[in-house]
Every structure is written in C-alpha cells, then in structure tokens.
Scaffold this motif. Structure first.
Motif, PDB file in Angstrom:
ATOM      1  N   PRO A  89       0.821  -1.226   0.000  1.00  0.00           N
ATOM      2  CA  PRO A  89       0.000   0.000   0.000  1.00  0.00           C
ATOM      3  C   PRO A  89       0.848   1.267   0.000  1.00  0.00           C
ATOM      4  O   PRO A  89       0.484   2.256  -0.644  1.00  0.00           O
ATOM      5  N   ARG A  90       1.973   1.258   0.707  1.00  0.00           N
ATOM      6  CA  ARG A  90       2.830   2.444   0.726  1.00  0.00           C
ATOM      7  C   ARG A  90       3.413   2.718  -0.657  1.00  0.00           C
ATOM      8  O   ARG A  90       3.483   3.872  -1.097  1.00  0.00           O
ATOM      9  N   GLU A  91       3.817   1.677  -1.357  1.00  0.00           N
ATOM     10  CA  GLU A  91       4.340   1.857  -2.710  1.00  0.00           C
ATOM     11  C   GLU A  91       3.253   2.349  -3.653  1.00  0.00           C
ATOM     12  O   GLU A  91       3.513   3.181  -4.532  1.00  0.00           O
ATOM     13  N   LEU A  92       2.031   1.847  -3.462  1.00  0.00           N
ATOM     14  CA  LEU A  92       0.924   2.283  -4.307  1.00  0.00           C
ATOM     15  C   LEU A  92       0.615   3.755  -4.085  1.00  0.00           C
ATOM     16  O   LEU A  92       0.366   4.499  -5.044  1.00  0.00           O
ATOM     17  N   ASP A  93       0.649   4.205  -2.829  1.00  0.00           N
ATOM     18  CA  ASP A  93       0.402   5.612  -2.535  1.00  0.00           C
ATOM     19  C   ASP A  93       1.481   6.487  -3.169  1.00  0.00           C
ATOM     20  O   ASP A  93       1.172   7.526  -3.774  1.00  0.00           O
ATOM     21  N   TRP A 111      -2.187  16.554   0.496  1.00  0.00           N
ATOM     22  CA  TRP A 111      -3.439  16.007   0.002  1.00  0.00           C
ATOM     23  C   TRP A 111      -3.518  14.533   0.369  1.00  0.00           C
ATOM     24  O   TRP A 111      -2.498  13.849   0.453  1.00  0.00           O
ATOM     25  N   ARG A 112      -4.723  14.058   0.577  1.00  0.00           N
ATOM     26  CA  ARG A 112      -4.936  12.642   0.853  1.00  0.00           C
ATOM     27  C   ARG A 112      -5.392  11.945  -0.423  1.00  0.00           C
ATOM     28  O   ARG A 112      -6.299  12.421  -1.108  1.00  0.00           O
ATOM     29  N   ILE A 113      -4.767  10.815  -0.737  1.00  0.00           N
ATOM     30  CA  ILE A 113      -5.061  10.094  -1.968  1.00  0.00           C
ATOM     31  C   ILE A 113      -5.990   8.915  -1.673  1.00  0.00           C
ATOM     32  O   ILE A 113      -5.747   8.133  -0.761  1.00  0.00           O
ATOM     33  N   VAL A 114      -7.060   8.806  -2.449  1.00  0.00           N
ATOM     34  CA  VAL A 114      -7.999   7.691  -2.355  1.00  0.00           C
ATOM     35  C   VAL A 114      -8.055   7.014  -3.720  1.00  0.00           C
ATOM     36  O   VAL A 114      -8.233   7.688  -4.745  1.00  0.00           O
TER      37      VAL A 114
END
Length: 260
Positions: A89-93, A111-114
């Motif tokens: 998940p960290r790499e995806l973010d 900014w928060r990414i969804v």
C-alpha cells in the motif's frame, strides 16, 4: 425509550454554496442551502467550511451522524495505470502521488489520496482531497457534536448510484456539476481516462466537451451517460442517456436527492 438508528445528515459542499439534508428512518427532508463568496486570499474550501458551520448552527443535531459530499472543485483526479512493480500500500500511494505530480506539475504532499478498488491488471481512478479540508470537517463535526461518518467526492457517490443503469462494455460517464464537469472513460472493462475540466453551465459547452472526449476514443463512439444535478434542460443533449433525471433546480438539493 425506543433505540432507533440515529438521525443522519448529509452536507453537500458545492462550488458556490453548501446544502444540508436530513433523513430519519424513511423520512427525507431538505433543510436548505447557503451561498458563499469566493476569496482569492483563502483556499477554495475555506468559505465552504464557514458556510457549513453557519448552516449546521441553524439546525443543531447533537449526536447525529454526518456524511459530507464534496464537489469536484475540491478534488483532483488522476488515472493510475497498473504496475507489476507495486507490492505494498505504501508503494501504491507513492506511485499514485507520482502520477498526480506528473499530471499537475506539483507535488501533493498536503493532500490525501484515495484509489478506486480495481482487479489486478486494471488502472485505478485516484482522487486527491486537501488534508486541511478533511481536518476542518473533523473539527467542525466535534464542535457541532456530530459523528462524521464519511467524506466522499460527489463523483464517487454519483457513479456508485448510477452504475446499475450502465450497460456492460465501453462507456463515457459524465458528471456535470455547476461550473465543472468530470468525465470517466471505460473500455475493455477497465478505466482509460479521467478528465476534470471547467465547463460553462449550458448544453452547448457540455456537448462540445463530450464530443472532444469521444474523439480521443476512436471510430466507434462509446455509449454516453450523463448525471447533471440541477440541470433540467440536459435532456436536449444528443446521444446521452440520463442516469438521474431530475426536476430539482437547486443543484445542491439535486445532488443530495440523487444519492440519499
């Protein structure tokens, strides 16, 4: 005492105003809206938060649940292609943030990414929301003694509500909010493009935007679906099937009713 589910409120943060709806059980009630003036010295969301605070003050509801829908004005969108190199998940973010930086030319550290849930091998739709806006909504919920249940871009809520009306295959989903439109293009069972663009609130401008997007698709045009809250004349557009036909002229109320 009856232990029924708590009252639920839904706030809509639009480009030029905020609105508030309420439902208790099966009873729905639109409580009204409040316009605000944009100030170039403030972030775009700051006057919206102030207007929402005033609106909630007129309708105190301690202990109730609050859901917030955000106009595309407060969101940024990006297509995140599939990558076999992403394993956590960290790499995806980090990968999604790199895609945003490449598209917008600046980092989105605040900014928060969804990301949309998609099967392996498929591109995702990423949405970026200002962290300060999310924190402001949390603070406003505490001050109003409300339980903030969710904050969601209106694009996601509208698409999820309309998705049952979309046929399988290739299509273009168009969300025409006041002053801004977002277009989602799907082909071969996967997302191919997301485009957010300012657009005049008339059929001619929206039709031109749809046609330009379809030109990128190729010779065989996709089926086009339109959700245009508060635009009762949208049926005049050609080659468009309405996901939600509404006679409600207040776009904030129409947005609330479409997903209530």
């Amino acid at each position: 005492m009856s232990h029924l589910s708590p009252d639920r409120y839904c706030a809509v943060l639009g480009a030029e105003g905020v609105g508030l709806g309420h439902w208790h059980g099966r009873q729905h009630q639109w409580l009204g809206s409040r316009a605000f003036a944009c100030d170039a010295a403030q972030p775009a969301w700051a006057p919206a938060l102030q207007a929402l605070a005033g609106l909630l003050g007129e309708h105190p509801a301690r202990g109730a649940q609050l859901r917030v829908l955000l106009s595309a004005r407060y969101s940024r969108f990006c297509l995140v292609p599939w990558s076999d190199a992403i394993g956590t998940p960290r790499e995806l973010d980090a990968y999604a943030r790199a895609c945003f930086e490449n598209l917008y030319g600046q980092p989105l550290d605040d900014w928060r990414i969804v990301l949309s849930p998609e099967p392996a091998g498929a591109a995702r739709i990423a949405t970026a929301l200002p962290e300060a806006l999310l924190q402001g909504l949390q603070a406003l919920g505490r001050e109003s003694r409300l339980s903030l249940r969710s904050v969601q871009p209106y694009l996601m809520a509208a698409y999820n509500r309309c998705s049952a009306q979309l046929t399988q295959g290739d299509f273009l989903f168009v969300l025409a909010e006041p002053r801004r439109s977002v277009l989602l293009l799907a082909s071969g069972g996967a997302w191919q493009q997301v485009l957010a663009q300012g657009c005049a609130d008339n059929d001619q401008a929206l039709q031109a935007l749809i046609e330009r997007t379809c030109e990128l698709y190729g010779e065989q045009l996709p089926r086009v679906y339109l959700h245009a809250p508060g635009r009762t004349a949208a049926s005049q557009l050609t080659a468009v099937q309405l996901c939600e036909a509404s006679t409600e002229s207040d776009p904030l109320c129409a947005m609330w009713r479409a997903v209530a």
